[in-house]
Design an enzyme around this catalytic site. Structure first.
Site, PDB file in Angstrom:
ATOM      1  N   THR A 208     -61.011 -22.945  35.335  1.00 47.66           N
ATOM      2  CA  THR A 208     -61.421 -24.273  35.814  1.00 47.66           C
ATOM      3  C   THR A 208     -61.635 -24.179  37.317  1.00 47.66           C
ATOM      4  O   THR A 208     -60.683 -23.994  38.081  1.00 47.66           O
ATOM      5  CB  THR A 208     -60.353 -25.333  35.498  1.00 47.66           C
ATOM      6  OG1 THR A 208     -60.275 -25.480  34.083  1.00 47.66           O
ATOM      7  CG2 THR A 208     -60.721 -26.671  36.111  1.00 47.66           C
TER       8      THR A 208
ATOM      9  N   LEU B  68     -59.289 -17.130  34.998  1.00 42.61           N
ATOM     10  CA  LEU B  68     -58.642 -16.876  36.295  1.00 42.61           C
ATOM     11  C   LEU B  68     -58.156 -18.180  36.927  1.00 42.61           C
ATOM     12  O   LEU B  68     -58.614 -19.259  36.577  1.00 42.61           O
ATOM     13  CB  LEU B  68     -59.652 -16.167  37.201  1.00 42.61           C
ATOM     14  CG  LEU B  68     -60.176 -14.839  36.601  1.00 42.61           C
ATOM     15  CD1 LEU B  68     -61.516 -14.471  37.177  1.00 42.61           C
ATOM     16  CD2 LEU B  68     -59.159 -13.724  36.793  1.00 42.61           C
ATOM     17  N   PRO B  69     -57.215 -18.063  37.875  1.00 43.10           N
ATOM     18  CA  PRO B  69     -56.558 -19.280  38.395  1.00 43.10           C
ATOM     19  C   PRO B  69     -57.447 -20.200  39.215  1.00 43.10           C
ATOM     20  O   PRO B  69     -57.319 -21.419  39.135  1.00 43.10           O
ATOM     21  CB  PRO B  69     -55.426 -18.741  39.272  1.00 43.10           C
ATOM     22  CG  PRO B  69     -55.257 -17.313  38.904  1.00 43.10           C
ATOM     23  CD  PRO B  69     -56.573 -16.850  38.376  1.00 43.10           C
TER      24      PRO B  69
ATOM     25  N   ASN C 246     -60.590 -16.292  43.061  1.00 45.58           N
ATOM     26  CA  ASN C 246     -60.404 -15.204  42.113  1.00 45.58           C
ATOM     27  C   ASN C 246     -61.675 -14.939  41.337  1.00 45.58           C
ATOM     28  O   ASN C 246     -62.041 -13.779  41.091  1.00 45.58           O
ATOM     29  CB  ASN C 246     -59.287 -15.550  41.120  1.00 45.58           C
ATOM     30  CG  ASN C 246     -57.993 -15.933  41.814  1.00 45.58           C
ATOM     31  OD1 ASN C 246     -57.644 -17.103  41.853  1.00 45.58           O
ATOM     32  ND2 ASN C 246     -57.305 -14.977  42.386  1.00 45.58           N
TER      33      ASN C 246
ATOM     34  N   LYS D 177     -65.440 -31.412  32.404  1.00 43.74           N
ATOM     35  CA  LYS D 177     -63.976 -31.381  32.448  1.00 43.74           C
ATOM     36  C   LYS D 177     -63.453 -32.177  33.645  1.00 43.74           C
ATOM     37  O   LYS D 177     -62.522 -32.973  33.534  1.00 43.74           O
ATOM     38  CB  LYS D 177     -63.448 -29.951  32.517  1.00 43.74           C
ATOM     39  CG  LYS D 177     -61.932 -29.952  32.591  1.00 43.74           C
ATOM     40  CD  LYS D 177     -61.274 -28.628  32.401  1.00 43.74           C
ATOM     41  CE  LYS D 177     -59.747 -28.844  32.493  1.00 43.74           C
ATOM     42  NZ  LYS D 177     -59.005 -27.584  32.512  1.00 43.74           N
TER      43      LYS D 177
ATOM     44  N   LYS E 241     -54.583 -30.566  41.030  1.00 45.01           N
ATOM     45  CA  LYS E 241     -55.579 -29.498  41.239  1.00 45.01           C
ATOM     46  C   LYS E 241     -56.953 -29.941  40.731  1.00 45.01           C
ATOM     47  O   LYS E 241     -57.960 -29.794  41.424  1.00 45.01           O
ATOM     48  CB  LYS E 241     -55.144 -28.225  40.500  1.00 45.01           C
ATOM     49  CG  LYS E 241     -56.092 -27.037  40.704  1.00 45.01           C
ATOM     50  CD  LYS E 241     -56.136 -26.106  39.497  1.00 45.01           C
ATOM     51  CE  LYS E 241     -57.372 -25.207  39.547  1.00 45.01           C
ATOM     52  NZ  LYS E 241     -57.631 -24.535  38.263  1.00 45.01           N
TER      53      LYS E 241
END
Lengths: 334, 334, 334, 334
Positions: free
Chosen positions: B135, B104-105, B109, B210, B285
Site C-alpha cells: 500500500t 513491501l512496507p 522500499n 483503497k 498511515k
C-alpha cells in the site's frame, strides 16, 4: 409488518400503519406505527408559517377543531376560512385549548411564545399537553419543560424531519422527547400530520436525535464529496468508485442513496444542478444547534464542528439555497 | 449467485466463486468472482514479512513454484523449507521468474526493490508481469509502471484489504490497477491469495480505491464516535440512538456494522476493549497516503485531513495499537 | 548596527552588513551578516527560471564566472549574453564547476537534476559544494545529501524567502542547512544574492525553518481573518479591534504588520485589492510541504493541516493568484 | 508616560495612570488611563465568588459603601465584616443602590440576576448604572441592555482580563461596551478594581473584544505548539527555531512572549510544568462563547472552531487544569 386491525383514521378512512418510506429532505426512513383515535377536542396551534400552516390544516382534515394564533395576522386567513378560530395571543389559545402544538423558527421565538408576557404559560390550564415541533436547542426544550411543569402542564419536544411537501401530505417524521406516559396522547395528534412518530426518551431527546442524525449526515456528505473528488483526480471512474465504496467500509447514506456527484445516481439533487432537497442554509442552522449542544455539554465534536464551518463558508460563497450535497461542487476546482 | 461450473482450484479442490463475506479488518464486502487456472510456472515473490509470508505460502499451496527474496534472510527460512527457492536480490529473482509479486512496507522500499541497483528492473525479462501489493502512494505506482514499461515489462498495483488472518486463509481483497488486458493473468495469481479481485482502472487506481475507501471510513468512524458521544451526553440511550441513525440519513458502515460504542454491538472491537481489528497506526498511515495524494493532485479534503490529524494525535496519546474505533474512547471524558 | 570594518563587495563596492529590513513576500526580518570575499572561481547554476535568472545575474555582477544549464534553452539566452557559459546538462556543469547552485520548482526536479541520468552526481568532482535553493521536502534534501556524500561532494539546502523582486535586488534571505564547517563557503556565494544568510543546522533544517515559519504564518493569517471578521460582525470597529489585539495576547505578524482587512493598514495587499504579495497558490504549495513533512515525521499539526485545506479551497474558488491575506475576503459573506 | 497632573485615588493616594504591564493570565497589555474621582455614594455588588469577592473589597478599600448579595449567604460573611450591607436579593440591592456591578459565572446566571423574579430590574431606580463584568455571550449582554432600558436604567458590559491575583491587587483589565456618554461614570468605579479600562463601543463589544482576542490567542498558541513540535521533529533546535520565527512572519505572542516549549523561555508556565497561567478549561469556555457568537452571526471561523475542539479534547484527556500552553505537550508523542 402491520398488526392486523390497525385503526383507520376517522376522517380519511385510511389505515396508517407500518408503512415505510424514504423521505428525501430528511433521509429518515422509519417504520410508521399504528395509532389509536381519541375524542376530537379542540387543539391549539401556534405558528402558521410554511410548515405550521399545512400541519394545522391536516389537523382540521382529521376532524380536530383548531384554535390558532400567529404574530402575522395574514398568516391566519387561510386557516380561518377552513373553520379555525383565530385568537390574538398564545396566552389566549392556552386559555381555551388544553392540547397545543407550536411550530416556530428558532429558540428565541419558542421562549417568547411559552414564557413571554402573552405566552402560553400565562394562561395554560392544568394538565394541558404542550408539544413543540420547532427545531431548537435541546437545552431550551428542557427549560420550557421545567417552566411548564410549574404551571401543572406537560411539555414535549417533537421536531420533524421532512419539508413543506411532507407537511402538506401528512408524511412528516416526528422524534419525540418527554414523559413516556404522555407519548400515546402526543402520538394521536402527531399521527395526523406525520407518517412516523418515534419516541426518543426524556424531554430534549427528540431534538437531540434530530441534531445528532443531521450532524452525522453532514459529516458523511462532506466526506463522500471529498472522497469522490479525490478518487476522480486519481483517475477512478466516479460510478465505479461509488460502487466500490458502497460494497465496502466507506459506505454511507450519502454515498449509496444521495450521491453528490452528478452522473452517479438519478433522482437526487446532484442530478438536477443541486436544486430541491435540503438547503445548505438549513444544514448550517442544524449544525449550529449541534455545535451549541456540544459546547453546552462539553463534548468534543471536531468533524461536526468543521462540517459546520464548511457549510457556513458555502453560505458565504453563494451556495446558501442549493442542496447540501453541492459541497462536492464547492470543493472541486472551478 | 455462483455461475454453475465455476472452476475448482487444482490444488485445494475448492470452488472459490461468488462467495461474499465481511472482512473485519478492511470492512470490504465484495463478491468473489470465479477464476480460471493456468499453467503453474514459477512465480517470484519479494517481501516475506507478516503479510508476504502467508501470501507466498498460499501460492505454493496452489501449486506454484515460488522463487523468493527478502532483505532479512531469516524471513526466508520457513518458505525455503516448503520448497521455495531463495535468491539474494530482487534482480536475481527477476532473472528467473517472469511473474513477480512484491509486498513491501512503504514507498521507498518499493522504489528500491524495483529501481535500485539490485532491483527487479535491472534483470527483468521482456513481457514480465510485475504486481505490487504494497500500500503506497499511487504516484509511486505510476512511476514504477513507467520505469517497467521502458524494460518491456508490465507493472500493476494491487493493494490488499484484510490483515494477517485474511492473508493466511487466502481471503484478501485485491484492488487492481493497470492495463485491462493483463487483468486476467493477474487475477489468476491473486485469486490464490484472495477471495476478491476487483479491477479499478489504469495503474495507480488500485491504490486510489483503497486510499479513498479508507479515508471515507475514517471520516465515518470519527463522525459516528462524535455523534454517539454527543447523543449520550444529551440523554439518548446509545442503542436507541444507533437504531435511529441506522434507519436514517446518518447511517454508515461505522454506525451499523462496526459501532464504536461498547455495548451497542457484539463481535466488534468496541465489545472487546478495542483489541484486534484495524490498528490506529495503520489507519494513520493510510490517511497520510490519502493526504499526500490530495496534496499532489491539489484536492481539498478538509475532513479527511482532520481525520488524519485526529488519528495522529491518538497515536501520540497511547492509542497506536488499539482498533481505530477507539476514537470514541479518545473523544469522551476520561 | 554594522560592525566597523565590514568587508565591501569587490564588485559593487557596497558594504553589505548588518542591515535589517522587512521583506514583504516572506515577512522574514533577519539581520544581515557580514561576509568575507573569496577567489572568484567558476560557479555552476542550474535552473534559470523567474528566480534563478536574476540570482545567477547577481553572481555575474559580483564577478563570478557562471556556467549554467536549464531544460529550456531559451531561458539561457539572456545569461549567455552576459558572458555565462551554457552547457547541455547538469552533469556537464558538474564536470567543470566545483561550486553549484540549483534553483528548481519542486522535489521531482531536484531529484532528477542531482540523481538523474544526466544529473550533477554523474560527473561531480570530489569536494564540490552543491547548494540547493529550491523549496522542497526536507526529506528529499537529506536524500540528496546522502547521494552527494557517496560521490565525495557536499550538499546543502538553502531555500529563500523573498520573491522575484528580492532576487533581482539581491535581497533574498537564505536559510541554510548542512555541515557547519561548509557554511562560510556557502555564505560567500549566497551573500551575492541575498541580504541575510541564516545557519539552521544539519541538512534539511533550512527547508524545515522555511516550512515551519510559513505554516505558522498561514495559521496566524487565517486566524486573524476569522477574528477580524467575527469582531466586525459583533459590532467592533476594525481599526479599534486591530489595536486591541495588537496590545494584547492575540497579537501576531498578520494582525500588526500585514492586516488582511481593507482599511486597517496602508501599504499592504489588503489595501490594494489583494494584488501583489505572496500568492495563495504558493502558500498552498508550502503548506503541502509542511503537511508531507508532518506525515513523514508522524507529527500532529491539526491547525496547519486545516490551513492547508483552506488555501486549497481558495485556489479552487478563484483566489489562486491573490495575496494569501485574501482569506479575509474568502471567509466573509459575499 | 503619565501625563502630569493625573488625579490620585482619594483613598490610596496612588496615581494610577499610564502604567503598562503584562498580565499573565490574559496576556492583555494595555495602557492604564487616568481617571477622575466622584462622590462615594453606595455601590451595589452582585456575585461574591472568587473574582467578585476581591473586586468588591477593592471598592470598599477605595471608600465606596457596598451593598451586596449572593445566592450563597456564606459568601457574604467576609464582606459583611468589612462593613458591607448584605441583602437577600438582587432586587433588594437595586432598590437601594443606583450603581450596581455584577460578576457571575455564565449567561443563565446573568439572565436570572437581571430579569428573574427577584432580579435587579424588578426594583431598579430610573437612571441607574448597571455594569456586568461576567464573561458571557455578547447577545445576552444586548438583551440585558434592552431590558434595562425599558426600566430607564443603563446597562454596560465590562468583562475582565486577569485572574484572582489581578482582582485582588486591583489590576484587572476591563473591556467596556455601552453608551459612550456613560463610560466616564463606569470608568470611575472600574478603575478601583482594574489598571486598564478600555472603551470598545456599543453594548456587547466589551464581550466581543475579549472573545475575539482569546480566540486568536488560542489559534496562535496551538499553531505555535504545532510548529515548534514539527520543527523539532525535523531536527531544528527549539531555541533557534523560536528565534527564527520571532524575527519572521511566523511571530506571535505565543511564540515570543509565552512560548509553550519547555526550555525556550523562563518565567512562563511551560517552564513550570504548565502550572499557573490560564487554564485549559477556561480557554475552552471562552472558545465556546466565540463559537456561539460565530454561529449566531453566521460567521465562518474554521480555525477558531478547531481550536475550541482541541481544547475540548484536552479537557477530556486530563489537561483541564493545566495552562493552555500545555497543548504542546498534548500534541507531541508520549
Amino acid at each position: 409488518m402491520p398488526p392486523s386491525g390497525a385503526p383507520a383514521c376517522a376522517v380519511c378512512h385510511e389505515t396508517r400503519a407500518w408503512r415505510t418510506g424514504f423521505n428525501l429532505q430528511s433521509g429518515f426512513l422509519i417504520e410508521a406505527s399504528s395509532r389509536s383515535m381519541a375524542s376530537k377536542t379542540q387543539v391549539g396551534f401556534i405558528g402558521l408559517g410554511h410548515m405550521g400552516n399545512p400541519m394545522a390544516k391536516n389537523l382540521i382534515k382529521h376532524g380536530y377543531p383548531v384554535i390558532a394564533s400567529d404574530v402575522f395576522p395574514e398568516s391566519c386567513k387561510e386557516l380561518q376560512e377552513l373553520g379555525a378560530q383565530i385568537l390574538d395571543t398564545p396566552a389566549d389559545v392556552a386559555g381555551k385549548a388544553d392540547r397545543i402544538i407550536t411550530m416556530l423558527p428558532s429558540s428565541p421565538n419558542v421562549i417568547d411564545v411559552y414564557t413571554g408576557p402573552n405566552g402560553i404559560l400565562k394562561k395554560v390550564k392544568k394538565g394541558s399537553l404542550l408539544i413543540d415541533s420547532s427545531t431548537i436547542d435541546p437545552a431550551v426544550s428542557k427549560e420550557m419543560a421545567v417552566a411548564a411543569e410549574k404551571t401543572g402542564a406537560v411539555f414535549m419536544d417533537a421536531p420533524v424531519s421532512g419539508g413543506v411537501g411532507a407537511a402538506t401530505s401528512g408524511k412528516l417524521t416526528f422524534m419525540v422527547g418527554g414523559a413516556e406516559e404522555e407519548f400515546t396522547a402526543a402520538k394521536e395528534l402527531l399521527s395526523c400530520m406525520g407518517a412516523n412518530v418515534v419516541y426518543c426518551g426524556q424531554v430534549g431527546t427528540g431534538q437531540a436525535a434530530k441534531i445528532c442524525n443531521n450532524m452525522l449526515l453532514a459529516i458523511g456528505m462532506i466526506g463522500t464529496a471529498e472522497t469522490m473528488n479525490l478518487g476522480i483526480r486519481l483517475g477512478l471512474d466516479p460510478k465505479l468508485l461509488a460502487k466500490i465504496l458502497n460494497m465496502s467500509s466507506g459506505r454511507c447514506w450519502s454515498s449509496d442513496t444521495y450521491n453528490p456527484v452528478p452522473g452517479v445516481m438519478e433522482g437526487v439533487p446532484s442530478a438536477n444542478n443541486y436544486q430541491g432537497g435540503f438547503g445548505t442554509t438549513l444544514m448550517a442552522k442544524d449544525l449550529g444547534l449541534a455545535q451549541n449542544s456540544a459546547s453546552n455539554t462539553k463534548t468534543a465534536v471536531p468533524l461536526g464542528s468543521l462540517a459546520h464551518q464548511i457549510y457556513r463558508m458555502m453560505c458565504a460563497r453563494g451556495y446558501a439555497s442549493k442542496d447540501f450535497s453541492s459541497v462536492f461542487q464547492f470543493l472541486r476546482e472551478e
